[in-house]
Design a protein around this motif. Structure first.
Motif: not given
Length: 167
Positions: A117-136
């Motif tokens: 349900v979530l796929y984030k590459s480390k290359a696309d993240i600078e320091d942090t990333f947020c998981v949206g309320k809708w997804l949670l």
């Protein structure tokens, strides 16, 4: 050798080394009439594709992806000391080791179905990333993994080839 008489229709299409998966699929989209498997040529695995295909069919999935446990190792903390020059050198070594580690992915799996349900590459993240309320809210039992790797084996519903071709 005996002639294979099953229902499996297998064909292999070779593309240039630097062609991405979507471009490769675009070039053969007209030939795809059923669900299909994409395997990168550098994959070495003991997975039985039949089980993966059965899972794909049982869940009527759009896409099924093979994930593998990462072989990444964690950096070992520096030895305790009084600080000073040795502490700075140890910190520099630790930073260098972290920078040399391969990129990791952050993959969110729904606990009951193992649905990605979530796929984030480390290359696309600078320091942090947020998981949206809708997804949670939609997937409250999601587990976030950082030690899973994309094994580059996929099964797609046949209509995905049409979508990719039109893109």
């Amino acid at each position: 050798a005996e002639k294979y008489e099953g229902k499996l229709n297998c064909s292999m299409h070779v593309v240039d080394d630097y062609t991405g998966t979507a471009d490769a699929l675009r070039s053969v989209a007209d030939k795809i009439v059923t669900d299909f498997i994409v395997v990168s040529s550098d994959v070495l695995s003991n997975i039985e594709l039949l089980y993966m295909a059965d899972t794909h069919r049982m869940h009527d999935s759009v896409a099924t992806v093979l994930l593998a446990n990462s072989t990444l190792t964690t950096a070992v903390p520096a030895k305790k000391g009084k600080g000073g020059k040795n502490k700075k050198a140890a910190a520099a070594k630790l930073d260098a080791k972290k920078q040399s580690l391969p990129e990791c992915n952050f993959i969110g799996l729904e606990q009951d179905t193992n649905r990605v349900v979530l796929y984030k590459s480390k290359a696309d993240i600078e320091d942090t990333f947020c998981v949206g309320k809708w997804l949670l809210g939609t997937f409250p039992r999601m587990t976030l993994h950082s030690r899973l790797e994309d094994a580059h084996v996929y099964i797609f519903a046949h209509w995905v080839a049409t979508v990719i071709k039109e893109d």
